[in-house]
Scaffold this active site. Sequence first.
Site, mmCIF file in Angstrom:
data_model
loop_
_atom_site.group_PDB
_atom_site.id
_atom_site.type_symbol
_atom_site.label_atom_id
_atom_site.label_comp_id
_atom_site.label_asym_id
_atom_site.label_seq_id
_atom_site.Cartn_x
_atom_site.Cartn_y
_atom_site.Cartn_z
ATOM 1 N N LYS A 90 8.388 77.185 -61.714
ATOM 2 C CA LYS A 90 9.575 76.319 -61.770
ATOM 3 C C LYS A 90 10.687 76.998 -62.578
ATOM 4 O O LYS A 90 11.853 77.012 -62.179
ATOM 5 C CB LYS A 90 9.175 74.992 -62.427
ATOM 6 C CG LYS A 90 10.192 73.899 -62.288
ATOM 7 C CD LYS A 90 9.764 72.648 -63.023
ATOM 8 C CE LYS A 90 8.813 71.794 -62.204
ATOM 9 N NZ LYS A 90 8.377 70.604 -62.947
ATOM 10 N N LYS A 137 14.918 50.297 -71.067
ATOM 11 C CA LYS A 137 14.579 51.102 -69.892
ATOM 12 C C LYS A 137 13.571 50.394 -68.994
ATOM 13 O O LYS A 137 13.790 50.242 -67.787
ATOM 14 C CB LYS A 137 14.043 52.456 -70.360
ATOM 15 C CG LYS A 137 13.457 53.314 -69.272
ATOM 16 C CD LYS A 137 14.514 53.729 -68.273
ATOM 17 C CE LYS A 137 13.889 54.181 -66.990
ATOM 18 N NZ LYS A 137 14.414 55.405 -66.489
ATOM 19 N N ASN A 177 14.144 48.615 -65.103
ATOM 20 C CA ASN A 177 13.378 48.922 -63.889
ATOM 21 C C ASN A 177 12.569 47.715 -63.411
ATOM 22 O O ASN A 177 12.424 47.491 -62.208
ATOM 23 C CB ASN A 177 12.473 50.136 -64.116
ATOM 24 C CG ASN A 177 13.236 51.442 -63.934
ATOM 25 O OD1 ASN A 177 14.425 51.441 -63.645
ATOM 26 N ND2 ASN A 177 12.561 52.574 -64.105
ATOM 27 N N PHE A 216 20.543 46.038 -54.348
ATOM 28 C CA PHE A 216 19.097 45.918 -54.570
ATOM 29 C C PHE A 216 18.534 44.629 -53.995
ATOM 30 O O PHE A 216 17.571 44.072 -54.501
ATOM 31 C CB PHE A 216 18.736 46.093 -56.057
ATOM 32 C CG PHE A 216 18.428 47.533 -56.355
ATOM 33 C CD1 PHE A 216 19.421 48.481 -56.255
ATOM 34 C CD2 PHE A 216 17.134 47.954 -56.665
ATOM 35 C CE1 PHE A 216 19.149 49.830 -56.452
ATOM 36 C CE2 PHE A 216 16.855 49.294 -56.866
ATOM 37 C CZ PHE A 216 17.872 50.222 -56.768
ATOM 38 N N ALA A 260 15.912 43.844 -48.012
ATOM 39 C CA ALA A 260 14.485 43.669 -47.694
ATOM 40 C C ALA A 260 14.026 44.823 -46.818
ATOM 41 O O ALA A 260 14.818 45.424 -46.099
ATOM 42 C CB ALA A 260 14.287 42.346 -46.973
ATOM 43 N N GLY A 261 12.758 45.124 -46.882
ATOM 44 C CA GLY A 261 12.221 46.200 -46.063
ATOM 45 C C GLY A 261 10.791 46.495 -46.443
ATOM 46 O O GLY A 261 10.041 45.589 -46.829
ATOM 47 N N CYS A 318 9.088 56.024 -60.364
ATOM 48 C CA CYS A 318 9.513 55.198 -61.509
ATOM 49 C C CYS A 318 9.154 53.724 -61.363
ATOM 50 O O CYS A 318 8.316 53.214 -62.104
ATOM 51 C CB CYS A 318 11.008 55.355 -61.719
ATOM 52 S SG CYS A 318 11.478 57.078 -61.988
ATOM 53 N N LYS A 322 12.897 57.315 -50.587
ATOM 54 C CA LYS A 322 14.253 56.852 -50.263
ATOM 55 C C LYS A 322 15.024 58.059 -49.740
ATOM 56 O O LYS A 322 14.589 59.204 -49.923
ATOM 57 C CB LYS A 322 14.936 56.232 -51.479
ATOM 58 C CG LYS A 322 15.274 57.196 -52.603
ATOM 59 C CD LYS A 322 16.114 56.476 -53.657
ATOM 60 C CE LYS A 322 16.568 57.380 -54.749
ATOM 61 N NZ LYS A 322 17.347 56.701 -55.760
ATOM 62 N N ARG A 341 6.544 60.640 -54.105
ATOM 63 C CA ARG A 341 5.630 59.919 -55.000
ATOM 64 C C ARG A 341 5.645 58.428 -54.654
ATOM 65 O O ARG A 341 6.692 57.828 -54.531
ATOM 66 C CB ARG A 341 6.046 60.132 -56.467
ATOM 67 C CG ARG A 341 5.733 61.524 -56.982
ATOM 68 C CD ARG A 341 6.236 61.716 -58.397
ATOM 69 N NE ARG A 341 7.694 61.680 -58.466
ATOM 70 C CZ ARG A 341 8.394 61.674 -59.593
ATOM 71 N NH1 ARG A 341 7.765 61.685 -60.760
ATOM 72 N NH2 ARG A 341 9.703 61.645 -59.573
HETATM 73 C C1 UGA Z 1 15.037 54.020 -60.468
HETATM 74 C C2 UGA Z 1 16.163 53.255 -61.137
HETATM 75 O O1 UGA Z 1 17.050 52.734 -60.134
HETATM 76 C C3 UGA Z 1 16.954 54.171 -62.070
HETATM 77 O O2 UGA Z 1 17.972 53.438 -62.735
HETATM 78 C C4 UGA Z 1 15.980 54.755 -63.087
HETATM 79 O O3 UGA Z 1 16.639 55.661 -63.965
HETATM 80 C C5 UGA Z 1 14.884 55.502 -62.361
HETATM 81 O O4 UGA Z 1 14.196 54.599 -61.479
HETATM 82 C C6 UGA Z 1 13.932 56.027 -63.387
HETATM 83 O O5 UGA Z 1 13.254 55.231 -64.052
HETATM 84 O O6 UGA Z 1 13.912 57.234 -63.620
HETATM 85 P P1 UGA Z 1 14.890 55.746 -58.425
HETATM 86 O O7 UGA Z 1 13.416 55.785 -58.650
HETATM 87 O O8 UGA Z 1 15.634 57.034 -58.218
HETATM 88 O O9 UGA Z 1 15.629 55.042 -59.668
HETATM 89 O O10 UGA Z 1 15.107 54.854 -57.147
HETATM 90 P P2 UGA Z 1 15.912 53.532 -56.771
HETATM 91 O O11 UGA Z 1 17.238 53.884 -56.246
HETATM 92 O O12 UGA Z 1 15.846 52.554 -57.868
HETATM 93 O O13 UGA Z 1 15.029 53.013 -55.554
HETATM 94 C C7 UGA Z 1 13.662 52.651 -55.764
HETATM 95 C C8 UGA Z 1 13.040 52.146 -54.497
HETATM 96 O O14 UGA Z 1 13.537 50.847 -54.189
HETATM 97 C C9 UGA Z 1 13.262 52.996 -53.252
HETATM 98 O O15 UGA Z 1 12.019 53.139 -52.583
HETATM 99 C C10 UGA Z 1 14.239 52.188 -52.437
HETATM 100 O O16 UGA Z 1 14.108 52.419 -51.056
HETATM 101 C C11 UGA Z 1 13.816 50.782 -52.801
HETATM 102 N N1 UGA Z 1 14.869 49.753 -52.590
HETATM 103 C C12 UGA Z 1 16.051 49.835 -53.278
HETATM 104 C C13 UGA Z 1 14.646 48.698 -51.722
HETATM 105 O O17 UGA Z 1 13.567 48.596 -51.096
HETATM 106 N N2 UGA Z 1 15.610 47.739 -51.552
HETATM 107 C C14 UGA Z 1 16.789 47.807 -52.211
HETATM 108 O O18 UGA Z 1 17.630 46.897 -52.019
HETATM 109 C C15 UGA Z 1 17.017 48.867 -53.092
#
Ligand code: UGA
Length: 433
Positions: free
Chosen positions: A35, A204, A208, A249, A252-253, A260, A323, A330
Amino acid sequence: MKISVIGCGYLGAVHASAMAKLGHDVVGIDVDGAKVARLSAGEPPFFEPGLAELLTASIASGRLRFTTDPAAAAAAEVHFVAVGTPQTRDGHAADLRYVNAAIDSLFPHLSPGDTVVGKSTVPVGTAAQLAERVRTTGARLAWNPEFLREGYAVHDTIEPDRLVYGVENGDEASVAVLDTVFAHALELGTPRIVTDFATAELVKVSANAFLATKISFINAMSEIAEAAGADVTQLADAIGHDARIGRRFLSAGVGFGGGCLPKDIRAFTARAEELGRGESVAFLKEVDAINLRRRQHVVELAVDELGGSVVGRKIAVLGVTFKPHSDDVRDSPALDVAVSLKGLGANVVATDPKGIENARARHPQLDYVENLEDALRGADLVILVTEWPEYTGLDPAATWESVAGAVIIDGRNALDPDAWTAAGWRYRGMGRR
Ligand code: UGA
């Protein structure tokens, strides 16, 4: 400032590169030699939009380098701990072994007056314990949780929507150091909350937990909508107009995944139970259960659409990452669905713009194709599970020509049902009429 960043994964590599761009002198330290070699060559070891450019520019400026040698931290005055805290193998708690190893490796190189800044997501109470140890070197500890989203990590690091400093007894020296590190964001007017360790750690995990709850709430509504013949997308639009609720956020899906949200809600539950407050966050078990049920629901829909058995049928799975705009697989709902269908005997062909390499490393039993057209050709069923623009922008009429069976399951409610139905498809959404 002279900064070391311990741990150069999704969080640390971006943080190190961004801090260098902002004018600091940064060394990124990681135990993984491969890395470090890639980062040193200006190649991100994972996909993150904008990171390659940022990395290259920061290295060229002479303010950023990477090494496996922890002694390189000796020249720095601020040390960010940005290692992972995955779920333990045998339970729900967070595994702190990498945090402890990072502190162990830093320990001999700390000087009096240095500031160690924790960024990793940890169970509340961790910082207080680490502080005792750090204090013996004459250094200080602060806790500065990270809120970056994968896919937007560069933006979120350079222009965060808030800064949280957890310090001991109002420690003004740590606050002054962090203000210097984050001068750029503060000049932009970024809100800054100075608090104690426990609150910073809890900010934090509770952020989440809230996001996960919001997603599971709308997914629970989608289950009800399915039973009642209602449409969860319209429901989300309607309730989302209430500024107190908000539309973000609330899609639905197939649910949330990634490195995280899933593990953080489990670790939070485990820590709350240790604190004798398990009942306060008992709802998070339900949040987790609703979320996992959605994956199973997609599998059941697929079986149903193929007449009760998927054995030998070709299923095109569009997306394997958790996403879009990330190569991270993961705890990916998409990959879980693909693996389950393969386990039921389907001929699963999965594709993804960025995630195939990581997916193959975890699940080599699946068939992967780089080319979307190869995935679609002759498919009996198409499942969209990660809403990459390449998939949400598909032309239903042209896609119809490729497949053997014009049935699509929209696991992200990202397609226009009317357009797909008009082109001759049978469309199944999640909680949609
Ligand atoms: C998440 C948090 O959003 C960040 O603020 C945080 O810093 C990060 O975790 C962390 O703890 O490091 P992340 O894991 O990058 O960020 O992803 P998100 O954008 O939060 O999405 C998480 C999941 O929720 C994805 O699988 C996404 O598809 C899903 N999702 C999101 C939904 O199913 N519906 C929604 O309306 C939004």
